[in-house]
Write a protein that holds these residues in place. Structure first.
Motif, PDB file in Angstrom:
ATOM      1  N   LYS A 162      -1.968  51.991  82.644  1.00 19.93           N
ATOM      2  CA  LYS A 162      -1.884  50.985  81.490  1.00 19.93           C
ATOM      3  C   LYS A 162      -0.452  51.026  80.994  1.00 19.93           C
ATOM      4  O   LYS A 162       0.158  49.890  80.718  1.00 19.93           O
ATOM      5  CB  LYS A 162      -2.651  51.283  80.307  1.00 19.93           C
ATOM      6  N   HIS A 166       2.017  48.020  80.770  1.00 25.66           N
ATOM      7  CA  HIS A 166       2.686  47.339  79.522  1.00 25.66           C
ATOM      8  C   HIS A 166       4.182  47.189  79.694  1.00 25.66           C
ATOM      9  O   HIS A 166       4.782  46.115  79.084  1.00 25.66           O
ATOM     10  CB  HIS A 166       2.285  48.072  78.257  1.00 25.66           C
ATOM     11  N   SER A 169       5.031  43.987  81.504  1.00 30.66           N
ATOM     12  CA  SER A 169       4.925  42.989  80.745  1.00 30.66           C
ATOM     13  C   SER A 169       6.060  42.755  79.903  1.00 30.66           C
ATOM     14  O   SER A 169       6.787  41.659  79.552  1.00 30.66           O
ATOM     15  CB  SER A 169       3.631  42.809  80.035  1.00 30.66           C
ATOM     16  N   ARG A 170       6.690  43.819  79.192  1.00 34.83           N
ATOM     17  CA  ARG A 170       7.805  43.803  78.356  1.00 34.83           C
ATOM     18  C   ARG A 170       9.086  43.436  79.286  1.00 34.83           C
ATOM     19  O   ARG A 170       9.767  42.431  78.767  1.00 34.83           O
ATOM     20  CB  ARG A 170       8.140  45.097  77.748  1.00 34.83           C
ATOM     21  N   LEU A 276       1.861  40.269  76.617  1.00 31.56           N
ATOM     22  CA  LEU A 276       0.766  40.793  75.894  1.00 31.56           C
ATOM     23  C   LEU A 276       0.515  40.061  74.468  1.00 31.56           C
ATOM     24  O   LEU A 276       1.343  39.745  74.082  1.00 31.56           O
ATOM     25  CB  LEU A 276       0.927  42.385  75.984  1.00 31.56           C
ATOM     26  N   VAL A 457       4.254  46.019  72.589  1.00 28.25           N
ATOM     27  CA  VAL A 457       3.828  46.853  73.831  1.00 28.25           C
ATOM     28  C   VAL A 457       3.518  48.420  73.254  1.00 28.25           C
ATOM     29  O   VAL A 457       2.810  49.161  73.658  1.00 28.25           O
ATOM     30  CB  VAL A 457       5.272  46.995  74.581  1.00 28.25           C
ATOM     31  N   HIS A 460       0.013  48.412  72.033  1.00 30.95           N
ATOM     32  CA  HIS A 460      -0.893  48.443  73.270  1.00 30.95           C
ATOM     33  C   HIS A 460      -0.930  49.834  73.876  1.00 30.95           C
ATOM     34  O   HIS A 460      -1.812  50.369  74.075  1.00 30.95           O
ATOM     35  CB  HIS A 460      -0.468  47.484  74.364  1.00 30.95           C
ATOM     36  N   ASN A 461       0.325  50.495  73.714  1.00 29.90           N
ATOM     37  CA  ASN A 461       0.394  51.772  74.347  1.00 29.90           C
ATOM     38  C   ASN A 461      -0.257  52.792  73.224  1.00 29.90           C
ATOM     39  O   ASN A 461      -1.175  53.795  73.764  1.00 29.90           O
ATOM     40  CB  ASN A 461       1.754  52.494  74.323  1.00 29.90           C
TER      41      ASN A 461
END
Length: 472
Positions: A162, A166, A169-170, A276, A457, A460-461
């Motif tokens: 994950k 992420h 995505s960043r 995200l 991000v 999400h982390n």
């Protein structure tokens, strides 16, 4: 002549049409002459191909998580250790192996009942009542502990997947934003070039008194100043192009790392994720803490180990009880001649009973004490682990709150920077002023947008870490 050519063309088109119709009829007949099982095979192939195509085109994070859990060698190693521990459960619940003793006499032994040729003994030992059940329970609890260790490694792997997803995505979003700013700088450069050309030709290209009066009333920027603006913009463009190259190289390295987590070829292509979403924390904070205390695999592993040590303590007590054995002794005889008469010769079967005498109690007391101390150690480890997990829960929530505040802050800063940039752009287009402010605000806008992505991000982390702690 023209008529013959027209007739020839018409005939040619007619022949081509006939050949086309013949081909269509031939394919039509071929398709409908296929047997039923051929149709089924074709349909299965087409559906499988369509499924695989859609699968390759739309691989979500859940698909990659499933692939990682199935293919990662470390997770597979822990799973096989769990399966090996399960195989010990039936071993612990079986009786000791029966003992068979066979004695054969080279020369028959003369006895009162005749000549003895062989002596066979079969004995089966039985542990104390309940011992087998306790042993199976202890092995089952140890297998449960190995399963929780497998879950712990698997959850840690999923968290890494994950986090890598992420970060990908960043990087994607940072590359898009940086390219967008590069395009904006190209527009600034074209505008600065226009101003440079107008400033170079404006003052020297007019000699009328009216034009001189207008030039004195509205001062034009010097050509050196406009050219300096162009060079400054080109410097900023070079910086952004270098940043894009660095981000692309970092993305390639991260894709290779992501594929290694999935135990795939590092060079295998990956459909990179989109931006995200800025999602809220859907679960209650205390609910997350309760889930951590109830479902965290490390805690459940310690619970299983503690239960196993409790079974070992009970098993140590039962091993201090006598073991009983039941068996049979079979002796083979042949008749013995004495004074011309056959004596004996009947085979003998004798039931047997055996019992152990555990009189050395120090060993069993030591085994019981060791199991008790191990159980106490597991309880202390669990208490310490709960404290650590609670601290990690608070830190994860603190990081989530901080990231959420940064998202809101940089969104507001981005809006203000865009408004300021519009004003400065209008001023620069009108009189060529505020160029330094224009570049500075443009850099601030880029910085705010990148920081906002990083904050999303981080949210999400933090959520992924909370899910990892809760064993979700």
């Amino acid at each position: 002549m023209i008529k013959k050519l027209n007739d020839l063309e018409v005939g040619s088109w007619s022949r081509q049409g006939i050949r086309y119709r013949l081909k269509v009829v031939a394919w039509w007949n071929l398709v409908f002459d296929l047997p039923a099982h051929r149709w089924v095979s074709i349909l299965i192939f087409l559906s499988t191909f369509q499924f695989l195509t859609c699968r390759l085109q739309a691989q979500t994070l859940e698909d990659h998580l499933l692939t990682a859990a199935e293919n990662n060698p470390e997770v597979q190693a822990y799973f096989h250790e769990y399966l090996a521990a399960l195989e010990k459960v039936p071993q612990a619940g079986t009786l000791p192996e029966p003992e068979l003793s066979i004695g054969l006499f080279i020369r028959p032994m003369e006895r009162l009942m005749g000549n003895q040729h062989a002596d066979l003994q079969l004995m089966q030992m039985f542990p104390w009542f309940g011992s087998l059940g306790i042993r199976k329970d202890e092995a089952s609890k140890m297998a449960q502990a190995r399963y929780e260790a497998f879950r712990m490694v698997k959850n840690e792997l999923l968290y890494q997947v994950k986090e890598a997803w992420h970060q990908l995505s960043r990087l994607n979003e940072e590359i898009k934003i940086t390219k967008a700013h590069l395009s904006i700088l190209e527009k600034y450069e074209r505008l600065a070039l226009v101003r440079y050309q107008s400033s170079s030709s404006g003052p020297g290209g007019s000699n009328s008194p009216t034009d001189k009066a207008m030039n004195s009333a509205t001062p034009m920027p010097s050509s050196s100043t406009s050219m300096g603006d162009v060079l400054r913009i080109r410097m900023e463009r070079n910086e952004l192009e270098n940043a894009i190259s660095l981000l692309s190289d970092t993305r390639q390295a991260l894709v290779a790392e992501f594929n290694e987590l999935l135990n795939r070829d590092p060079e295998e292509g990956l459909e990179l994720p989109d931006m995200l979403a800025n999602e809220p924390l859907n679960r209650g904070r205390l609910e997350l803490l309760d889930s951590i205390k109830g479902y965290n695999p490390r805690l459940k592993m310690l619970d299983a180990e503690s239960a196993a040590y409790a079974s070992q303590k009970t098993m140590a007590k039962l091993e201090g009880r006598p073991m009983m054995g039941a068996g049979v002794n079979y002796m083979a005889f042949s008749p013995r001649t004495e004074n011309g008469m056959n004596m004996g010769g009947n085979n003998m079967v004798m039931p047997m009973l055996k019992i152990t005498l555990p009189i050395y109690r120090k060993k069993f007391k030591s085994m019981e004490k060791a199991a008790e101390l191990n159980q106490e150690a597991s309880l202390k480890k669990k208490e310490n682990t709960i404290n650590q997990l609670s601290t990690q829960w608070r830190n994860a929530l603190r990081d989530w709150d901080d990231a959420d505040r940064r998202v809101n802050l940089y969104q507001k800063q981005t809006d203000l920077a865009e408004q300021t940039l519009d004003l400065l752009m209008t001023a620069y287009a009108n009189d060529g002023k505020a160029f330094e402010d224009l570049l500075q605000v443009q850099q601030q806008l880029l910085d705010y947008q990148l920081k906002r992505i990083m904050a999303i991000v981080d949210k999400h982390n933090s959520l992924a870490q909370l899910e990892n702690l809760a064993g979700i």
